[in-house]
Structure formats: C-alpha cells, structure tokens
Scaffold this active site. Structure first.
Site, short mmCIF file in Angstrom:
data_model
loop_
_atom_site.label_atom_id
_atom_site.label_comp_id
_atom_site.label_asym_id
_atom_site.label_seq_id
_atom_site.Cartn_x
_atom_site.Cartn_y
_atom_site.Cartn_z
N LYS A 1 48.21 -34.63 17.82
CA LYS A 1 49.11 -34.93 18.92
C LYS A 1 49.23 -36.44 19.16
O LYS A 1 50.33 -36.94 19.43
CB LYS A 1 48.67 -34.23 20.21
CG LYS A 1 47.39 -34.72 20.84
CD LYS A 1 47.09 -33.98 22.12
CE LYS A 1 45.77 -34.41 22.74
NZ LYS A 1 45.76 -35.79 23.19
N THR A 2 48.13 -37.18 19.05
CA THR A 2 48.20 -38.63 19.26
C THR A 2 49.08 -39.28 18.19
O THR A 2 49.90 -40.16 18.49
CB THR A 2 46.80 -39.26 19.25
OG1 THR A 2 45.99 -38.63 20.25
CG2 THR A 2 46.87 -40.75 19.54
N ASP B 1 50.51 -37.37 28.14
CA ASP B 1 49.53 -36.70 27.29
C ASP B 1 48.65 -35.79 28.15
O ASP B 1 48.47 -36.03 29.36
CB ASP B 1 48.68 -37.76 26.59
CG ASP B 1 47.76 -37.17 25.53
OD1 ASP B 1 48.02 -36.04 25.06
OD2 ASP B 1 46.78 -37.84 25.16
N GLU B 2 48.06 -34.75 27.55
CA GLU B 2 47.15 -33.82 28.23
C GLU B 2 47.80 -33.28 29.51
O GLU B 2 47.18 -33.22 30.58
CB GLU B 2 45.82 -34.51 28.58
CG GLU B 2 45.09 -35.10 27.38
CD GLU B 2 44.44 -34.07 26.48
OE1 GLU B 2 44.66 -32.86 26.69
OE2 GLU B 2 43.70 -34.47 25.56
N GLN C 1 43.29 -25.60 26.37
CA GLN C 1 42.31 -26.66 26.63
C GLN C 1 42.34 -27.13 28.08
O GLN C 1 41.87 -28.23 28.38
CB GLN C 1 42.55 -27.83 25.67
CG GLN C 1 42.38 -27.46 24.21
CD GLN C 1 42.51 -28.66 23.30
OE1 GLN C 1 41.61 -29.52 23.23
NE2 GLN C 1 43.60 -28.75 22.58
N ARG D 1 35.55 -28.98 18.64
CA ARG D 1 35.08 -30.36 18.49
C ARG D 1 34.49 -30.58 17.10
O ARG D 1 34.30 -31.72 16.67
CB ARG D 1 33.98 -30.70 19.52
CG ARG D 1 34.34 -30.63 21.00
CD ARG D 1 35.61 -31.33 21.33
NE ARG D 1 36.74 -30.41 21.30
CZ ARG D 1 38.01 -30.78 21.21
NH1 ARG D 1 38.33 -32.05 21.15
NH2 ARG D 1 38.98 -29.90 21.21
#
Length: 636
Positions: A32-33, A216-217, A247, A578
């Site tokens: 995504k980044t 973002d997020e 998430q 993770r």
C-alpha cells in the site's frame, strides 16, 4: 513511465486514477505504501503541483518512510514535495499557522500524557476523592474529547456521580490547560476541526491549498479525523483513502470502523481497488491468516494471495507454563540467530505488557540481545528534563515545566519559594536564586531563537546544569548523559528550519511519539524486539513468535461493551501477518495471574488454522527438559 514499473495490475489501476474519490482496500503486505507513493508521482506527472497534495497517516515512522520514498521517486524533479504528515502533526501545523483564528497563542505547548495525568491527579486531590484513579478520569475525558464532544454537552447530560465528577475535573483541567497556554493530545485534532468549521475563510484557503488528499490506515480514523478530512476535501472530493477493515484494531482509541464501511455511500461515484497480493509472507503464513480472518462478518471481502515460496510449517508449541514458554522462545530464537537470522529481524508479540517480564529473564539468561518497546526515549527522566527546559524557555506560562525543572539540578529553591513564585508573592531571601534561574531560562530562550536546533539543545544541556550534573563517573550518570546528548543528535534533523521552528518541531515530535517511532530512534541497536501486538501494527520481521495463545488472554475476555467482539480476531490476524518467513505460536497449560497459578486452555483461534500448515516445535520434548529448565531458573 518509469514510476509505473514494478506495479501489479491492481496497484497500477489505483495509481492511474486521478480525479474523484478512490477507495483502496489494501491487504496486509500488499504494497500500500508503494501504491500511495507512486500515485503521488503520477499526480505530479499530470502537472498537479506537489504543494496541492496532502498525505496523512498515523505515526511519525509511517510518515517518515512515505516522505523518504516520495523524495527518492521524485529525485531530480522540480517543484518540491507534497506535505506528508500525521494527523496530529497536521493539527499542530494548522493551529500554529491560524492561531489567531483558533483563539490560541502561536507558541502553545503540547501536554503529553504525563502532564495530563499530573493535572487530573491535582484536581482529584482538591476534590478529596479516591473513588477513581487519575488514569480512569483522564481516560473518560479523552474518550469524550476524542469523540468530538464539548464539555458543555457532557456536563448537561452528566447524571451519575462518576459523570458529575468527570465533568467537574474536566472543567478544571481545561482551565489548567488555558492558564499554561497549552493543548493536550486530543485538542490537536478537536481544535483543528473546530477551526475549519468555524472559520469559512480558513477552510476555503485550505481546500484550495490541498486539492488532492490521501489518507493512509483509514480504518483507524476517528469521527473527528473523518470530519476533518471530509471538510478539507470539499466539493472536489479528490480523496483517496487506503485501509483494511481486517486490520482495524483501535476501536478503543475512537477508531470508527463505519468510516471505511460507509465510504462508498458517503462519496458517490467512488472507484474501488483491491490490493490482494501479499509480497511479505510465505504462502503458508498467508493461508493461516486467511483462515483466521474469514470467520469475521464485519469486513469488506478480500482474499490475500502470495506468489512467494510455500515456506516452512508454522510451529505450534504447548508449554507447561509461562517459564517454559519463555525458554522455548529463547531456545528457538537462538537457533534462528545461529541459522543467520539477524536478532533485529526477530519479534516476540504478546497481548499484554505484563508477559514481557519472564521473557526478558529467559533472554538475559540465554545471553540473547533484546529490546522492549514500551519505555520510550522521550519519556526518560533526563530527556524530559531537557525538553521541559526548552518548553519553559519558549512558554513562560508552562508552570508544570517550571515545577519539574526548578530543582534539576538542585539550586536551593524549595516548595515554599516555588509556590511564592507561581502566585506572584514576594520571594524574600530566595529572590537571588530565583533570579539566577530565570536568567538561565532567558539565555536558553535566546539560544532557541537564534541558534541551529542541535546547537540550541546542546546549549540548553550545558546552561541548565544538566551536563555538569551527569558528569560523574558512574555508569548510570554516563547513560543519562548519553541520552541527553542523543537528544541533540536527534535535533539535527530539524537543522534546516529557521529558529525557533526547529525546536518547536522537536518538542512536537517528543509529544506525539508512538511506540513504533522508538524503533527509529534505536536504529543502530540490534536485538530481538518484544512488544504488544498493537505496537507491532505496520511492522514486519523475518521471524515472529506470538505467545500466550490461550482463552482469556488471546482472545482477551475483558468485559467492555464498547469493544467490537471481532476485534480480537483482527488483532490475531495482524500478529500473523507481521511474519515474513518463520512463525511460532505458543500457549501454556498453566499461567500465573495476579500471583495465582491458573489452568489455561489453548486459544480458539488456533483451531481455525489447518493442521496441514502446522509443525511441532523443533526442540527437545518439554517433559525431557524439565530438569534443564529448573537449573536454568534455579528453582529446584
């Protein structure tokens, strides 16, 4: 176009969308980044000025990474960079720029949690009540402020004894903030939202300034953050949001899951793009994560897939108790390091901070390096002392800073003299000592306003007497002095800012630091990372241990009606994703809780993972190593 190279079809679709609302549903590890950064590059390629683009995220670490990647991608291009900021640093920026419209001084200080707790504790003492702790009262105030509720609204509907006490303390708390020209963490967003709501001229200016907004997020946004971004996007609605409901693990911090669920209804003609290819983890880990999260119903459907290798089986281990579990982690982590996995690429995740104690003991005895996320650099006493000197020099009304530093180092100004100083009464024989102290603050203030940031910090350390205080020969003194000198090193990143902006930004970073930002500060220190699953959000490691997988612990069975019942499963999903290559899940048959030994059952989440994805521990069967472990802990 070079910036489109290396993108998959879904990423490319998101990058090439220019005008109108865009929802990017981005799975864990789906790039995504990268997609955000390349989208920014495409906007600039379309002749949109970089200054017209605003990108907002949640942590300094995430904002810094995004900023660096944008800078590298745009290397050689003219026109500057877009603004990449956290929600709270954006609030600080706007409140300082439009301080007159917001009705606050430009040089306001930012209270951290310790400052807020101290103020609430003072008010509780004045009320002479011990029914609730300062933490409970501050939590209630923060919850209401963070949700956008005004004190006047809350006070009107306060009916219970507890609500009335909260209302009384909240009112006095606001008076204390105003008296010190300060804002707390929640004010940075609430006051910013109030600014753009109540000042049409400011809102219009900002809407014209930032014509393209990226958030973002998005699944972690609160109602206040949602309203702020919606107002800034205006009628153009050129808002791109990136998020993943799977998430969303911060509903207890006012994260509103409905913001993402309702995005397609609120913004008509929205384009939706799903990023489902995971570039981080092995296929085995992704298969386990999918099996766990698909049990949730409150989500936007998606299925992660990976073209990485299948990888090794997930290790599941049942330990006799938490001591054996800790030894298992130490043994397996040591084996990974022997196989060439760097210690800093190993993380141990747990549901509650209290689980770290026995882990630390095991890792210490095994001689393995580790670091615990929790005690933050900016919260160390000697570092906070220097920061308080800087804040007091800039903001003379910050009485909490004066109280903290007047005796650091000791200069013969006692409690009675301090009370006289704060109340404006004659100081008598202590006037000379107070005058000398005020002269030190004046010199530091001059340095802050004239010297480069790192030099101003070094001057403060020396002029305050802190350097001399820690110039002893003990290891503890050397560590304290090393920490305050490291603060000067950190300040160098703001060297290009004109004074006093650099110091203001340093103080802002200190007040708004997250647990993840601690990793950046300790970049040069290698070691196994110990942290809660919440703190691990946004991070990734070659090897991850998720410990304490027991009913009542993970999932936690804490009674809280405001919590989303599916959030614990989302939290486990975050923990699993993770890991890149090695994943270990462990539980204990017995665990000590509040001094009592209790039997435990394996977590229900473990049964959701297909047995074909699992393997046993590669260590000696536990019953055969009982004697070894007893020797290890010296408990026989």
């Amino acid at each position: 176009m070079k910036y489109l190279e290396g993108l998959n079809s879904a990423q490319k679709e998101a990058v090439l969308h220019v005008d109108g609302p865009l929802l990017i549903v981005a799975g864990a590890g789906a790039g995504k980044t990268k997609t955000i950064v390349h989208r920014i590059a495409h906007l600039i390629e379309e002749n949109i000025p970089a200054s017209s683009i605003l990108a907002v995220t949640f942590t300094n670490k995430a904002a810094g990474e995004m900023r660096d990647r944008v800078r590298n991608l745009l290397s050689g291009k003219r026109g500057g960079l877009p603004l990449v900021a956290t929600f709270h640093s954006l609030g600080v920026r706007l409140l300082r720029e439009f301080h007159e419209e917001a009705g606050i001084p430009r040089s306001f200080s930012i209270w951290d949690r310790d400052d807020s707790l101290r103020a609430v504790k003072t008010e509780l003492k004045r009320m002479d009540t011990e029914e609730w702790t300062p933490r409970q009262i501050l939590g209630a105030i923060s919850r209401e402020k963070g949700g956008g509720k005004l004190l006047s609204e809350y006070r009107t509907h306060a009916s219970s004894r507890r609500e009335q006490v909260v209302a009384q303390i909240w009112e006095r708390y606001e008076h204390a903030l105003k008296a010190e020209d300060s804002l707390d963490f929640d004010d940075l967003l609430v006051r910013t939202l109030r600014l753009v709501r109540e000042s049409p001229k400011t809102l219009s200016l900002l809407q014209n300034r930032w014509q393209y907004i990226i958030v973002d997020e998005y699944q972690d946004t609160s109602n206040v953050q949602y309203e702020l971004m919606k107002l800034l996007s205006g009628e153009r609605a050129n808002m791109c949001v990136v998020g993943d409901l799977d998430q969303c693990i911060y509903t207890w911090r006012q994260a509103e899951i409905e913001n993402l669920l309702s995005f397609e209804r609120v913004f008509p003609n929205v384009k939706v793009v799903r990023l489902e290819q995971n570039y981080r983890s092995t296929r085995t880990i992704i298969a386990a994560a999918n099996a766990v999260i698909e049990k949730n119903t409150n989500r936007i459907p998606k299925t992660l897939f990976s073209e990485n290798e299948t990888g090794e089986p997930i290790t599941m281990h049942g330990a006799l108790d938490e001591r054996y579990e800790a030894w298992f982690v130490a043994e397996q982590a040591g084996a990974l390091i022997d196989r060439g996995v760097p210690a800093q690429e190993i993380a141990v995740l747990y549901r509650e901070n209290s689980q770290s104690r026995v882990l630390e003991e095991a890792l210490l005895r095994a001689g393995l390096p580790y670091r615990v996320l929790g005690t933050r650099f900016f919260e160390r006493k000697e570092v906070k002392d220097v920061l308080s000197y800087l804040r007091a020099a800039i903001n003379p009304k910050g009485t909490s800073d004066l109280v903290r530093i007047v005796g650091v180092p000791p200069r013969g100004i006692g409690r009675v003299t301090l009370e006289k100083l704060l109340s404006g009464r004659p100081l008598g024989a202590a006037a000379g000592k107070v005058s000398a102290f005020q002269e030190i603050l004046a010199k530091i203030c001059h340095a802050v306003n004239t010297l480069p940031t790192s030099e101003a910090v070094r001057f403060c350390i020396e002029a305050s007497g802190i350097q001399n205080m820690y110039s002893g020969k003990t290891e503890e003194d050397a560590e304290h002095l090393g920490n305050v000198r490291e603060l000067a090193n950190l300040a160098a990143k703001y060297e290009d800012d004109e004074p006093p902006t650099g110091i203001e930004r340093l103080l802002e970073e200190a007040a708004l630091q997250s647990e993840q930002d601690e990793l950046d500060i300790n970049q040069g220190k290698s070691g196994i990372s110990l942290m809660t699953v919440h703190a691990a959000k946004g991070l990734e490691f070659d090897a991850v241990f998720v410990i304490g997988m027991e009913q009542g612990l993970f999932p936690s069975l804490r009674s809280d009606e405001s919590r989303d019942p599916e959030e614990e499963r989302r939290l486990f999903y975050v923990a699993l994703t993770r890991a890149r290559k090695h994943l270990f899940l462990s539980y204990a048959y017995e665990r000590t809780k509040y001094g009592t030994r209790e039997n435990a059952l394996p977590s229900e989440f473990l049964s959701d993972i297909d047995e074909r994805l699992l393997g046993g521990a590669e260590s000696t069967p536990e019953k055969k190593k009982r004697g070894l472990l007893d020797d290890f802990y010296e408990i026989r």
